[in-house]
Design an enzyme around this catalytic site. Sequence first.
Site, short mmCIF file in Angstrom:
data_model
loop_
_atom_site.label_atom_id
_atom_site.label_comp_id
_atom_site.label_asym_id
_atom_site.label_seq_id
_atom_site.Cartn_x
_atom_site.Cartn_y
_atom_site.Cartn_z
N GLY A 1 -4.99 10.01 -56.36
CA GLY A 1 -5.42 9.45 -57.71
C GLY A 1 -6.42 9.85 -58.28
O GLY A 1 -6.56 10.06 -59.63
N CYS A 2 -7.55 9.71 -57.39
CA CYS A 2 -9.04 10.09 -57.70
C CYS A 2 -9.05 11.56 -58.36
O CYS A 2 -9.64 11.98 -59.25
CB CYS A 2 -9.95 9.95 -56.91
SG CYS A 2 -9.84 8.07 -56.19
#
Length: 155
Positions: free
Chosen positions: A44-45
Amino acid sequence: MALAIGDAAPDFTLPDQNGTPVSLESLRGQRVVVYFYPKDDTPGCTKEACNFRDQWSAFADHGIAVLGISKDGAASHAKFIAKYTLPFTLLSDAEPCPVATAYESYGLKTFMGREYMGMMRHTFVIDAEGKLERIYTKVKADSMADTILSDLGLA
């Protein structure tokens, strides 16, 4: 106390990927996007960072600085930047840190209705005078940069 649009953005001074201190106050006079994320090089990051990278020219064209903040150290940030060719600054809000932590000033993490100290995935747009212009607490990692540009009428 929760931050609201129009509030003064809490100032911070944190080390960047090279260990150089960066203060929010030093960026007065321009818009700044501050996005908090949990960890370098996680799915996600990475999506979120790459979305900012892919929209970088639009931010740069409008003089908007982008600062990503996580608890990862400078070495981790440097690797993350190199791996994904990120053109913006990443700051380390690691503990123990010789300066005040930013995540504590910008809000509490919420999980299952409980608030606690922790690294949240929130994004803030700060205007040239240092006031909060936009606050995003429900972040879609793969489109956050797109959303900001659209909301600011820059897309």
